[in-house]
Write a protein that holds these residues in place. Structure first.
Motif: not given
Length: 344
Positions: A226-253
């Motif tokens: 379901a995840m491989a076929e869903s549209d949320t896979r792009t959201e997940l990758d973006e979410f993880l990339r941002q978690l890899a660079r923690p910061g206040v501005d990153t968190s708010l955005k």
């Protein structure tokens, strides 16, 4: 005739057949989400109602009972689940049709819970005579979606089941059910398939990077598909990339961007990310996001185990109330700022 069960469900089905002649009045199928428990439950119901099951106990698919079941019109079958799941199924079925005009801006959102009126409706159903003096089957899932009034009403039905009535409850989180409900059900654990079996199943369905998706879903093959076929896979990758660079501005955005994503899903992504950091720190292993080993390793090197455990606990508490946040954006901001502070 072939049946819809998955290869990893054979042993559970064989066990079920061993109970013929002393069939319990209530079953609880439990195990991780995304392994096909509802497929098993509905095939079980169809087979229990079938007029001519085969030697393995599977529904024949040809009798009148099987025909009714396939059309969801069997007089002796009821399926109970949150209204939201019914709406999602209807939306999926109508995906190729013209969208219906909105009649009201104030239309009530479908419930994510199983409510007491749904359970009360079963009383009338169970008081009717069964078709051809056969069985009556009720499938209910996910059982943890029962709210308290509904759970208490169901308990009464489980305590005083009608003749030839069989309940099949399905749960992803058995620890969320009332102990009194657990005690009145015959428990049937549904295990996770072996990794090699799950990977083979995914590859047969054309999933590229099957190992990556399977890892992200903790080994659950249907969830991985379901995840491989869903549209949320792009959201997940973006979410993880941002978690890899923690910061206040990153968190708010990130909170602003993710506020419309289903909250329990977002929290689950965070929980798995934190688990990977903790797991790498303790054992050098990554379970969910192996593609991010470099980033996980860097974060694990700058945080203490004690602080990480406190954040994991906080995240678990947030997950418990994630379905009803007063403000999704503020809810996410609070979580992400707490996360970024850990690595400041």
């Amino acid at each position: 005739m072939s049946n819809p069960l998955f290869s990893w469900q054979t042993s559970a089905w064989d066990y079920l057949q061993s109970l013929q002649g002393r069939m319990p009045h209530a079953f609880l199928l439990y195990g991780p989400e995304g392994i096909g428990k509802t497929v098993f439950a509905e095939h079980m119901a169809k087979s229990l109602l079938c007029e001519q099951p085969d030697a393995g106990g599977h529904a024949c698919g040809r009798c009148g009972s099987c025909g009714w079941f396939s059309q969801y019109s069997h007089p002796d079958y009821r399926r109970v689940r949150p209204e939201l799941l019914d709406e999602e199924e209807a939306s999926s079925a109508d995906a190729d049709s013209e969208p219906a005009a909105k009649t009201s801006k104030a239309s009530k959102a479908p419930s994510k819970e199983i409510v007491i009126n749904q359970i009360r409706a079963l009383a009338d159903f169970m008081n009717l005579s069964t078709h051809r003096q056969g069985r009556r089957v009720i499938v209910l899932y996910p059982a943890e979606a029962l709210n308290i009034p509904a759970a208490n009403a169901l308990l009464k039905s489980l305590e005083e089941p009608g003749a030839d009535t069989i309940f099949i409850l399905v749960s992803n989180s058995i620890d969320k059910l009332l102990p009194t409900i657990l005690s009145r059900c015959h428990k049937l654990p549904m295990g996770m398939p072996e990794q090699s079996v799950a990977l083979a199943w995914l590859r047969q369905r054309g999933v590229s990077d099957a190992d990556v998706w399977l890892a992200q879903q903790g080994g659950a093959p249907l969830a991985a598909l379901a995840m491989a076929e869903s549209d949320t896979r792009t959201e997940l990758d973006e979410f993880l990339r941002q978690l890899a660079r923690p910061g206040v501005d990153t968190s708010l955005k990130l909170a602003d961007k993710m506020q419309k994503t289903e909250m329990p899903v977002t929290i689950a992504w965070m929980q798995r990310w934190l688990y990977d950091i903790f797991s790498y720190k303790q054992s050098g292993r990554i379970r969910y996001y192996p593609r991010y080993e470099k980033e996980v390793r860097a974060l694990a090197s700058v945080v203490s185990s004690e602080a990480l455990l406190m954040l994991i606990k906080s995240c678990n508490e947030r997950q418990a109330i994630a379905t009803h946040p007063l403000s999704p954006k503020l809810f996410l901001e609070d979580m992400l700022l707490e996360y970024s502070a850990l690595f400041a």
